[in-house]
Design an enzyme around this catalytic site. Structure first.
Site, PDB file in Angstrom:
ATOM      1  N   PRO A 122       0.794  -1.578   0.118  1.00  0.00           N
ATOM      2  CA  PRO A 122       0.164  -0.073   0.304  1.00  0.00           C
ATOM      3  C   PRO A 122       1.378   1.473  -0.213  1.00  0.00           C
ATOM      4  CG  PRO A 122      -0.490  -1.274   1.412  1.00  0.00           C
ATOM      5  CD  PRO A 122       0.753  -1.783   1.071  1.00  0.00           C
ATOM      6  N   HIS A 123       0.192   2.125  -1.164  1.00  0.00           N
ATOM      7  CA  HIS A 123       1.674   3.388  -0.990  1.00  0.00           C
ATOM      8  C   HIS A 123       0.797   4.892  -1.668  1.00  0.00           C
ATOM      9  CE1 HIS A 123       1.164   1.448  -4.845  1.00  0.00           C
ATOM     10  NE2 HIS A 123       1.200   2.774  -5.204  1.00  0.00           N
TER      11      HIS A 123
END
Length: 156
Positions: A66-67
């Site tokens: 996740p980013h």
């Protein structure tokens, strides 16, 4: 800038017992929330969740990343967790996830963001690195692993 320089022991959590993708993302955000570079955890949550809704960050090989590029941080923020049990993350290879990185960079650091995503993907994509991460008994072991893996790589 290297992974081992961005990570700190307090942003590495091993053997989390979680059951859903949403729980994992929330836990990763809570780990990252203590980072000095995070100025707005609610905005960071919003940006990470929005990115996840666009397309799963389950990148394959048991890894989720996740980013977000976001105004919620003043410097690159990285957190890492391993999971006790594999969970479905809607990964591109349809395999469950057991290693999770959360990366947030200031919106204006696009080149560095992409380079960090690439470095994490390359290193964690190697079977021996994944095995070592899953077997790690302490955050310091994780930092030592990245220090060793990146010793001959250039700064980002």
């Amino acid at each position: 800038m290297k992974i081992e320089g961005l990570l700190s022991e307090k942003h590495i959590v091993l053997n989390l017992e979680l059951a859903t993708k949403r729980q994992v993302i929330e836990k990763m955000l809570s780990i990252a929330a203590t980072h000095t570079g995070v100025t707005d955890i609610n905005k960071l949550r919003e940006d990470v969740v929005r990115r996840e809704e666009e397309m799963s960050t389950g990148i394959g090989k048991q890894i989720a990343l996740p980013h977000a590029k976001t105004s919620a941080v003043t410097e690159p923020v990285l957190a890492l967790a391993t999971l006790q049990r594999e969970i479905n993350f809607d990964s591109i290879d349809n395999e469950p996830v057991q290693i999770v990185f959360l990366l947030a960079t200031p919106a204006e650091m696009l080149a560095e963001h992409l380079k960090l995503l690439g470095r994490i993907t390359r290193l964690a994509g190697r079977e021996e690195v994944r095995r070592s991460l899953l077997l790690a008994r302490s955050p310091s072991e994780v930092l030592d692993l990245f220090r060793e893996e990146e010793k001959d790589l250039p700064q980002i």
